[in-house]
Design an enzyme around this catalytic site. Structure first.
Site, PDB file in Angstrom:
ATOM      1  N   PRO A  23       0.833  -1.209   0.000  1.00 22.49           N
ATOM      2  CA  PRO A  23       0.000   0.000   0.000  1.00 22.49           C
ATOM      3  C   PRO A  23       0.861   1.250   0.000  1.00 22.49           C
ATOM      4  CG  PRO A  23       0.037  -1.010   2.176  1.00 22.49           C
ATOM      5  CD  PRO A  23       0.745  -1.957   1.258  1.00 22.49           C
ATOM      6  N   TYR A 180      -0.553   5.256  12.632  1.00 24.31           N
ATOM      7  CA  TYR A 180      -1.941   5.685  12.499  1.00 24.31           C
ATOM      8  C   TYR A 180      -2.781   5.134  13.655  1.00 24.31           C
ATOM      9  CZ  TYR A 180      -0.034   7.243   8.129  1.00 24.31           C
ATOM     10  OH  TYR A 180       0.759   7.868   7.201  1.00 24.31           O
ATOM     11  N   GLY A 293      17.840  -0.090  -0.107  1.00 22.34           N
ATOM     12  CA  GLY A 293      17.117   0.708  -1.079  1.00 22.34           C
ATOM     13  C   GLY A 293      15.748   0.102  -1.285  1.00 22.34           C
TER      14      GLY A 293
END
Length: 355
Positions: A23, A180, A293
């Site tokens: 996501p 969150y 990375g």
């Protein structure tokens, strides 16, 4: 030997491979209706060769929106617009879960309808700023949820999950990571409550457990996933007891029988905890591994050695809509244009070429 290109059964949903699209917020939703636009439909359809697409964070209730131009799943217009997305993905043979993300204290009244204000487990503001139509704003002190409001928030996730199924999604992922609302209840730095929703670990995991149970009851455990990010400091999160907290959480949700657990590994030294959670959870295990990375082809070995059932790829999927095909040969890869990640139009969104 199992490879990342082998199909897998996800609690009754057949996935063509074990490569998940992580996501990622892209900020292309309609500013007023908070609906996905035709560009959003094109974006996800382009990436339907993923074994599983997990959408950007979708707010389950209006006050759950934390950023501009992000979509919801709490109105008839949003359900109808998401149906265009899911139909397009399914027509190309893909599978797609909606990530339900209540941002909690991460947000600003300028982003919300009149009278709404960011909420949280406790009136503790997160350090930092958020972008609003009026420019960057300091994150405000959230309104502390009352006990009844906590239960309403739980039901908000369940209602949004029902809406997701109506919109054609194969399931939903509860966003319990990255600072969150669900994560805010888990963490000692943001949860200072002394009632049944705060204090000891058994109380701080309750909100996450109740949300997972409510969603599973609403749409079925086989359509329910949970994402967590142990020790992730994003959005000013502080955890005092990570190694106790997450095993307790996974043990509590294990009997629910959800489809998958999605773990974000924040650093290589967290691998022992990841492996412990893997042993505790008997469903499908998705890993977003810690890498120097962007997650690349070398991470496919995590499926071969049994560390994970699926590996989630983020930034590489932004620039490479046909990523599974490119991973087979380890490239060539398109380079991501960071300047257009959140540009609001087609640039850096649907204009990356396939092979």
């Amino acid at each position: 030997m199992t490879t990342a290109f082998d199909p897998v059964d996800l609690a009754g949903t057949r996935l063509a491979n074990r490569i998940a699209m992580a996501p990622m917020t892209r900020s292309r939703a309609d500013a007023v209706l908070r609906t996905p636009t035709p560009l959003v439909t094109e974006y996800y359809a382009q990436r339907a060769s993923a074994g599983l697409i997990i959408t950007e964070g979708v707010h389950p209730v209006p006050e759950g929106q934390g950023y501009p131009f992000t979509p919801g799943l709490h109105s008839r217009a949003q359900i109808a617009a998401w149906r265009e997305v899911t139909d397009a993905v399914h027509e190309r043979g893909g599978r797609i879960f909606a990530q339900l993300m209540h941002s909690g204290r991460i947000g600003h009244p300028d982003l919300l309808d009149d009278g709404l204000h960011p909420v949280g487990p406790s009136p503790v503001a997160a350090a930092g700023q958020v972008f609003t139509p009026e420019g960057p704003r300091d994150l405000p002190v959230p309104r502390e949820l009352t006990g009844d409001q906590v239960r309403e928030a739980v039901e908000g996730f369940a209602d949004a999950a029902r809406n997701a199924v109506e919109a054609g999604f194969d399931g939903v992922e509860v966003h319990g990571a990255n600072g969150y609302l669900v994560h805010q209840f888990l963490a000692t730095g943001s949860n200072h409550r002394t009632d049944e929703w705060g204090g000891p670990v058994a109380h701080r995991i309750r909100f996450a457990v109740e949300v997972v149970k409510a969603v599973a009851a609403a749409i079925g455990p086989g359509r329910t996933g949970l994402r967590i990010s142990p020790a992730n400091p994003l959005n000013d999160i502080a955890e005092a007891d990570t190694d106790e907290l997450y095993p307790a959480l996974v043990d509590a949700i294990e009997p629910v029988g959800i489809a998958y657990l999605h773990v974000v590994e924040v650093a290589p030294e967290r691998r022992p905890l990841v492996l412990d959670l893997r042993k505790r959870f008997t469903g499908t295990f998705i890993l977003s591994p810690a890498t120097e990375g962007p997650t690349g082809a070398d991470s496919l070995a995590l499926v071969e050695d049994g560390t994970a059932d699926l590996v989630a790829f983020g930034r590489l999927f932004v620039a490479n809509p046909d990523l599974p095909a490119r991973l087979r040969t380890d490239g060539p890869y398109n380079e991501i244009d960071a300047a257009t990640m959140y540009s609001g139009d087609a640039r850096g969104y649907v204009d990356y070429p396939a092979l």
